[in-house]
Write a protein that holds these residues in place. Structure first.
Motif, PDB file in Angstrom:
ATOM      1  N   SER A 318       0.854  -1.187   0.000  1.00  0.00           N
ATOM      2  CA  SER A 318       0.000   0.000   0.000  1.00  0.00           C
ATOM      3  C   SER A 318       0.888   1.234   0.000  1.00  0.00           C
ATOM      4  O   SER A 318       2.105   1.143   0.171  1.00  0.00           O
ATOM      5  CB  SER A 318      -0.931   0.002   1.216  1.00  0.00           C
ATOM      6  N   ARG A 319       0.261   2.364  -0.181  1.00  0.00           N
ATOM      7  CA  ARG A 319       0.987   3.631  -0.172  1.00  0.00           C
ATOM      8  C   ARG A 319       1.241   4.063   1.272  1.00  0.00           C
ATOM      9  O   ARG A 319       0.312   4.147   2.074  1.00  0.00           O
ATOM     10  CB  ARG A 319       0.170   4.691  -0.919  1.00  0.00           C
ATOM     11  N   SER A 321       3.344   6.824   3.912  1.00  0.00           N
ATOM     12  CA  SER A 321       4.088   8.066   4.075  1.00  0.00           C
ATOM     13  C   SER A 321       5.465   7.759   4.649  1.00  0.00           C
ATOM     14  O   SER A 321       5.580   7.270   5.776  1.00  0.00           O
ATOM     15  CB  SER A 321       3.336   9.025   4.991  1.00  0.00           C
ATOM     16  N   THR A 322       6.494   8.033   3.870  1.00  0.00           N
ATOM     17  CA  THR A 322       7.857   7.720   4.315  1.00  0.00           C
ATOM     18  C   THR A 322       8.239   8.542   5.537  1.00  0.00           C
ATOM     19  O   THR A 322       8.821   8.021   6.500  1.00  0.00           O
ATOM     20  CB  THR A 322       8.850   7.982   3.172  1.00  0.00           C
ATOM     21  N   ALA A 353       6.313   8.876  -1.119  1.00  0.00           N
ATOM     22  CA  ALA A 353       5.686   7.776  -0.388  1.00  0.00           C
ATOM     23  C   ALA A 353       6.274   6.442  -0.832  1.00  0.00           C
ATOM     24  O   ALA A 353       6.729   6.280  -1.966  1.00  0.00           O
ATOM     25  CB  ALA A 353       4.181   7.791  -0.611  1.00  0.00           C
ATOM     26  N   TRP A 355       5.915   2.267  -1.530  1.00  0.00           N
ATOM     27  CA  TRP A 355       4.958   1.240  -1.933  1.00  0.00           C
ATOM     28  C   TRP A 355       5.429  -0.054  -1.284  1.00  0.00           C
ATOM     29  O   TRP A 355       6.287  -0.752  -1.788  1.00  0.00           O
ATOM     30  CB  TRP A 355       4.915   1.107  -3.452  1.00  0.00           C
ATOM     31  N   GLU A 358       3.333  -1.992   5.225  1.00  0.00           N
ATOM     32  CA  GLU A 358       3.671  -1.028   6.272  1.00  0.00           C
ATOM     33  C   GLU A 358       4.317  -1.698   7.476  1.00  0.00           C
ATOM     34  O   GLU A 358       5.332  -1.214   7.996  1.00  0.00           O
ATOM     35  CB  GLU A 358       2.418  -0.258   6.707  1.00  0.00           C
ATOM     36  N   ALA A 468       6.134   4.816  -4.206  1.00  0.00           N
ATOM     37  CA  ALA A 468       4.762   4.562  -4.652  1.00  0.00           C
ATOM     38  C   ALA A 468       4.660   4.766  -6.154  1.00  0.00           C
ATOM     39  O   ALA A 468       5.330   5.630  -6.725  1.00  0.00           O
ATOM     40  CB  ALA A 468       3.797   5.501  -3.923  1.00  0.00           C
ATOM     41  N   GLU A 470       3.743   6.337  -8.870  1.00  0.00           N
ATOM     42  CA  GLU A 470       3.206   7.569  -9.415  1.00  0.00           C
ATOM     43  C   GLU A 470       4.381   8.382  -9.935  1.00  0.00           C
ATOM     44  O   GLU A 470       5.530   8.111  -9.611  1.00  0.00           O
ATOM     45  CB  GLU A 470       2.446   8.366  -8.348  1.00  0.00           C
TER      46      GLU A 470
END
Length: 609
Positions: A318-319, A321-322, A353, A355, A358, A468, A470
């Protein structure tokens, strides 16, 4: 007298046979000189090599006034010996029964001795006459034809024996023996072929064919069999490893339940749930709890490692937040770092972010930061991050000033249960599985993990995890255009046009300027380049400018570097109590201030003013 075309052709063919014979003999010596079939083949190859040499002499014997009979008798003898040896090689190589080999030996020796005796008593070849081509002609006697016929019968018997064998190896040898038979027939029945060494060509083809079969079944076939056996063994090993991992997973699960009960009841006793306890009891129970938690950590690590090895570690991507992830991980170790007197530096800004899974990404970073804090007694632990646009990876680097890793152990550091001193009884509590699990989890994320380390000075571990999916704008790095030497300036500014203008001015002033609009790229360049001066724009974003300043000051690799803090906000406060914020009307004024700061040998460490 001249040498004709037929003679030249014969010389070339016989010399080629000599070369082939010597090469095949050397091949047998290299491959397996102690095998009986190879010994037959090697002796036959040597005999045919000498046969080729004497045959070439025979072709030119007339021009040197040589007597033809002794030479040709020698040729015939060598041919008979080599042919018998080749037949014996074929039978031995085909692995026929010992009974047949003994019968063949009982037949081949009398046949060979008889044929050689007939040759040397002048009962096979007669009427040697010189030819205009420079060689000799001859005829075969009736006894000679009978001798050749007996040789053919012996050859046909060998072919029949090979055909009766049920192995492909034996059947493939028939072709070579048949080629030799065709050579003998053509040589015996067609006189014109005697001028062209038809039998020499046939035996050369037969030798090459037999040599090919020997290489196939003694070199390549064993390799194929070995590869097939290795593939089978590998499959068995993989299956055994999976069974082992499954067993460990089951056992780990069964052990955690009673161990959690032990730790839980220990906590209850220490919390005075069941009444007061003495200081001695508290000390002993604290040891029980500490070792119980270490054992639980070990079981959890074994469970994770066994799941990974068994291919049962499922990741949920999932995406993420680093920055939030890094903040969470560093916050976990902030108190522990303070207790040890360490400085924990967060030298990272905004990052793309991740991928990733988590929980597992957090486990990776936690393991690395835990090791950094655990094995560092004094100094710093620095967490950095930057984005690699080429690989589309976010790279997190954790640097410590700890004990370091000896060179002779660096190749083993990712092995399970391996620690820097190779034991499980270090003063620091550790399972020795953290780095092994971290490496495996990183690979499952299609990332990479590497490190640099110096004993006594610390280590830096880098982990690259995928960003991520994108389109993420890459931090552009401006590099010096022409200058190869001179003062090195690093500019971290939100305005790329301002960097370009200042770079033009600095190039004319024989200075090297690196610039970037990215906080992370700027911190990375400051750490790697260690410039003579850093020009920092405090207006990078609402809070990034002062944060970058603090990161540079807390990093021991950049703490001594002078920083020129600039802004276009007249009311901006200085980033430090003794600092000064500058405003410039253009790149020339900024260059003059840079010159002045570089010229000041007594510039304060920390803030350029």
């Amino acid at each position: 007298m001249h040498t004709g075309t037929a003679t030249l052709f014969s010389i070339a063919a016989t010399v080629s046979l000599a070369v082939i014979g010597m090469a095949l003999a050397l091949l047998v010596v290299w491959q397996d000189p102690y095998r009986r079939s190879n010994q037959y083949f090697g002796l036959a190859s040597l005999a045919l090599a000498v046969y080729g040499i004497f045959y070439a002499l025979w072709q030119v014997a007339q021009q040197f006034d040589m007597a033809p009979r002794p030479i040709y008798f020698t040729i015939a003898t060598l041919y008979i010996v080599s042919a018998l040896l080749l037949f014996k090689f074929a039978l031995a190589f085909a692995e026929v029964s010992p009974r047949i080999l003994r019968a063949e030996l009982a037949v081949s020796i009398p046949v060979g001795v008889t044929l050689i005796a007939l040759v040397w008593t002048d009962n096979v070849y007669t009427r040697f006459v010189p030819l205009a081509s420079g060689t000799y002609g001859y005829s075969v006697t009736p006894v000679g034809y009978a001798a050749l016929g007996s040789g053919l019968l012996y050859m046909l018997a060998c072919i029949a024996i090979l055909n009766r064998q049920r192995t492909p190896k034996a059947h493939e040898l028939v072709l070579a023996i048949g080629v030799m038979g065709v050579g003998i027939l053509g040589f015996s029945l067609i006189p014109v072929l005697r001028r062209y060494p038809f039998n020499v060509l046939a035996v050369a083809v037969a030798m090459i064919t037999l040599g090919r079969q020997m290489i196939k079944y003694q070199v390549f076939q064993p390799l194929e069999d070995l590869n097939a056996e290795l593939a089978l063994k590998n499959a068995e090993i993989i299956e055994a490893s999976r069974a082992k991992s499954q067993f460990l997973a089951n056992m780990s699960h069964e052990l955690r339940t009673p161990l959690n009960s032990i730790i839980g009841y220990t906590d209850l006793v220490l919390n005075r749930t069941y009444g007061d306890v003495t200081p001695t009891q508290v000390d002993r129970l604290e040891k029980v709890r500490r070792n119980g938690r270490l054992l639980l950590e070990l079981i959890n690590d074994v469970l994770d490692l066994s799941r990974i090895e068994a291919g049962r570690m499922d990741l949920s991507f999932s995406r993420i937040s680093t920055v939030a992830l890094l903040d969470t991980v560093t916050q976990q170790f902030a108190v522990r770092a303070v207790e040890k007197g360490l400085t924990l530096v967060r030298a990272y800004g905004d990052l793309p972010a991740l991928w990733a899974d988590e929980a597992r990404a957090q486990q990776i970073l936690t393991n690395l930061l835990s090791n950094a804090v655990r094995y560092t007694e004094q100094g710093w632990v620095i967490v950095r991050g930057h984005y690699d646009a080429t690989l589309n990876h976010v790279i997190v680097s954790i640097t410590d000033t700890g004990i370091g890793i000896p060179i002779d152990q660096q190749t083993l550091i990712f092995d399970a249960f391996m620690q820097t001193d190779g034991t499980l009884t270090r003063a620091q509590d550790s399972t020795g599985l953290g780095l092994a699990i971290t490496q495996q989890l990183t690979r499952l994320h299609h990332g990479d993990l590497w490190f640099e380390s110096t004993v006594g000075r610390g280590s830096t571990f880098h982990v690259a995890l995928p960003a991520a999916p994108e389109k993420i704008p890459a931090g552009v790095i401006f590099k010096p255009r022409q200058q190869k030497s001179g003062a090195l300036i690093l500019v971290i500014d939100r305005d790329s046009a301002a960097i370009r203008r200042l770079q033009e001015v600095m190039d004319a002033d024989h200075m090297r300027l690196y610039g970037t609009c990215s906080v992370n790229e700027g911190l990375m360049l400051a750490h790697d380049l260690k410039p003579d001066l850093i020009v920092l724009d405090l207006g990078l974003s609402e809070a990034d400018g002062p944060q970058v300043f603090d990161a540079l000051r807390n990093d021991p690799n950049t703490a001594h570097l002078p920083i020129l803090a600039v802004t276009d906000d007249p009311g901006a406060p200085p980033p430090a109590a003794d600092g000064t914020v500058h405003r410039f009307d253009g790149p020339t004024a900024q260059r003059d201030q840079i010159r002045a700061l570089l010229a000041r040998a007594d510039a304060p460490q920390g803030v350029a003013s």
